[in-house]
Design a protein around this motif. Structure first.
Motif, PDB file in Angstrom:
ATOM      1  N   ALA A 209      47.278  -0.132 -27.096  1.00 48.71           N
ATOM      2  CA  ALA A 209      46.437   1.058 -27.283  1.00 48.71           C
ATOM      3  C   ALA A 209      46.183   1.268 -28.774  1.00 48.71           C
ATOM      4  O   ALA A 209      45.053   1.551 -29.195  1.00 48.71           O
ATOM      5  CB  ALA A 209      47.110   2.273 -26.660  1.00 48.71           C
ATOM      6  N   GLU A 214      41.562  -0.898 -24.234  1.00 50.70           N
ATOM      7  CA  GLU A 214      41.472   0.159 -23.230  1.00 50.70           C
ATOM      8  C   GLU A 214      42.591  -0.094 -22.225  1.00 50.70           C
ATOM      9  O   GLU A 214      42.561  -1.089 -21.489  1.00 50.70           O
ATOM     10  CB  GLU A 214      40.104   0.059 -22.557  1.00 50.70           C
ATOM     11  CG  GLU A 214      39.694   1.312 -21.830  1.00 50.70           C
ATOM     12  CD  GLU A 214      38.346   1.122 -21.152  1.00 50.70           C
ATOM     13  OE1 GLU A 214      37.390   0.623 -21.822  1.00 50.70           O
ATOM     14  OE2 GLU A 214      38.262   1.413 -19.949  1.00 50.70           O
ATOM     15  N   THR A 216      45.485   1.957 -19.530  1.00 48.92           N
ATOM     16  CA  THR A 216      45.974   3.212 -18.943  1.00 48.92           C
ATOM     17  C   THR A 216      47.280   2.947 -18.199  1.00 48.92           C
ATOM     18  O   THR A 216      47.511   1.835 -17.708  1.00 48.92           O
ATOM     19  CB  THR A 216      44.957   3.805 -17.946  1.00 48.92           C
ATOM     20  OG1 THR A 216      44.741   2.850 -16.905  1.00 48.92           O
ATOM     21  CG2 THR A 216      43.642   4.154 -18.610  1.00 48.92           C
ATOM     22  N   THR A 229      41.679  -3.328 -19.703  1.00 48.38           N
ATOM     23  CA  THR A 229      40.325  -3.883 -19.650  1.00 48.38           C
ATOM     24  C   THR A 229      40.270  -5.087 -20.579  1.00 48.38           C
ATOM     25  O   THR A 229      40.608  -4.974 -21.765  1.00 48.38           O
ATOM     26  CB  THR A 229      39.292  -2.814 -20.073  1.00 48.38           C
ATOM     27  OG1 THR A 229      39.469  -1.687 -19.218  1.00 48.38           O
ATOM     28  CG2 THR A 229      37.870  -3.340 -19.945  1.00 48.38           C
ATOM     29  N   PRO A 232      38.705  -7.062 -25.140  1.00 46.13           N
ATOM     30  CA  PRO A 232      38.394  -6.062 -26.173  1.00 46.13           C
ATOM     31  C   PRO A 232      38.306  -6.742 -27.539  1.00 46.13           C
ATOM     32  O   PRO A 232      38.746  -7.893 -27.685  1.00 46.13           O
ATOM     33  CB  PRO A 232      39.630  -5.159 -26.146  1.00 46.13           C
ATOM     34  CG  PRO A 232      40.746  -6.095 -25.784  1.00 46.13           C
ATOM     35  CD  PRO A 232      40.147  -7.134 -24.855  1.00 46.13           C
TER      36      PRO A 232
END
Ligand code: S3P
Length: 448
Positions: A209, A214, A216, A229, A232
């Protein structure tokens, strides 16, 4: 011995009070991740407080072999010029991770979704450890692996040319496996989901992070569900590595068992996924206080103050706490010998596949020093002798395992007679300043 050296027999003599301030080195887990994530970022990551132990230096070498620019600026400050996600070059030689399970497993994950072929090896300890727990999930991304029987190193991994994202439930509590899957997911398109039934150290999630991925985390009935995701652009960061709670455990525990001691270990991260030992010691009645509690870099940090604790009682350590103190059971078993009553450590079969079989290594070494220990496949019980009553006088084998070597050195400090370790060389993998730091507190260590 070190991964490349000859054995270094060591003796720890019973000593007087340990006192003073013990500034332990940087966190090993965060140091590995800083180098690897720095190498996968765009731009220059600056790292201060990097642990300069052999394990981490092997990861630094590996990142250079994958094309990153890794520079040592002295005094624990390093920089990494990253190649970006998907930018790893194919190394032109075998990647030797020395003693480090974390190094090899995280790097295998990080390269598994790039179209490169890499051969990994390590020292005799690492070559005996299971890698199937990594090759299984990375095969789902499309990587192939060819290793020795039982999924052992040396092993060649052919990274996936067209990786697919995966949804993977980690079958055992393991931050290394979770992290390897997340690092592989970085270069897969779409969302990679990792589910862990029990929480393990969460440095990879926090750092991903921080580098701009991204990601969670949801607590569900299934466990912790982590969704990343893929593909990145990670942004280079400035990282201050906190001091290692697993290294702090040695001066803290040595002080608890050595008559008259009073030691301050400043700036230790107390992230709940790492702090289980300290909770356990306090439950046993240790005189261990948290001073100057604060938050640094988003992590709870405190100065630990440990004083000689002759009134400790054995307890049953809750098995659900195991992941948060998995590296600390060897030193806890030493403290348990100086407590009154039994200390039961259950749900710990992962200890059998660490740098050594840590249940066996501790049980055999403690027995050689006059302590009664029972073991099962999944547990260890130490029958405490109480303060000032541990005989010592025996030899323990370190089995190429730094934490076993340091645990027995600490045993000698509080015992009635010196404790000998056949090889203290592995201490350099995680705590290269252990000897001078403990000597400055008053320990009497000798290279035999
Ligand atoms: C680590 C995870 C743990 C721990 C090791 C470091 C990490 O291993 O024992 O020293 O940095 O992710 P497992 O994942 O095998 O439990």
């Amino acid at each position: 011995m070190s991964s490349h050296g000859t054995p270094i027999p060591m003796i720890s003599h019973p000593c007087g009070p340990l006192s003073g301030v013990a500034e332990v080195p940087g966190d090993k887990s965060i140091s590995h991740r800083s180098l690897i994530l720095g190498a996968l970022s765009v731009g220059e990551t600056r790292i201060s407080g990097l642990l300069e132990g052999e394990d981490v230096l092997d990861t630094a070498k590996a990142m250079r072999a994958f094309g990153a620019g890794v520079t040592d600026h002295g005094g624990g400050t390093w920089s990494v010029h990253g190649v970006g996600v998907g930018g790893f070059a194919e190394p032109d030689h075998v990647i030797d991770c020395g003693n480090s399970g974390t190094g090899v497993r995280l790097i295998m994950g990080a390269m598994a979704t790039s179209p490169i072929t890499v051969t990994f090896t390590g020292d005799a300890s690492l070559r005996g450890r299971p890698m199937g727990r990594i090759t299984d999930p990375i095969s789902e991304f499309g990587a192939a692996s060819y290793g020795r029987e039982g999924g052992r190193l040396p092993m060649t991994i052919v990274g996936a040319a067209e990786p697919v994202p995966v949804r993977y439930t980690v079958p055992m509590p393991s931050a290394q496996v979770k992290s390897a899957v997340l690092l592989a997911g970085l270069n897969a398109p779409g969302k990679t989901v990792v589910i862990e039934k029990e929480a393990t150290r969460d440095h990879t999630e926090r750092m991903l992070a921080g580098f701009g991925a991204e990601i969670t985390v949801e607590e569900t009935n299934e466990g912790r569900v982590i969704t990343l995701t893929g593909q990145p652009e990670l942004q280079a960061q400035t990282i201050v590595v906190p001091r290692d709670p697993s290294s702090a455990a040695f001066p803290v525990c040595a002080a608890l068992i050595t008559k008259g001691s009073d030691v301050l270990v400043p700036g230790i991260g107390l992230n709940p996924t790492r702090a289980g030992l300290y909770t356990t010691l306090r439950e046993m009645g240790a005189d261990l206080t948290y001073e100057n509690e604060r938050v640094e870099g988003g992590e709870p940090v405190a100065d630990l103050r440990a004083r000689y604790s002759p009134d400790m009682k054995g307890i049953a350590v809750p098995p659900e706490r195991a992941a948060s103190m998995i590296d600390e059971y060897p030193i806890l078993s030493v403290v348990a010998a100086f407590a009154t009553g039994d200390t039961v450590m259950d749900g710990v079969k992962e200890l059998r596949v660490k740098e050594s079989d840590r249940i066996d290594a501790m049980a055999v070494g403690l027995r050689a020093n006059g302590v009664t220990v029972d073991e099962t496949e999944d547990s260890m019980t130490v029958h405490g002798l109480g303060p000032e009553s541990v005989p010592g006088g025996g030899e323990a084998a370190s089995h190429l395992d730094h934490r076993i070597a340091m645990s027995f050195m600490c045993l000698g400090m509080g015992a009635q007679a010196p404790v000998r370790v056949d090889d203290g060389g592995p201490i350099a993998t995680s705590f290269p300043i252990f000897e001078p730091l403990m000597a400055a507190l008053g320990a009497k260590l000798e290279r035999a």
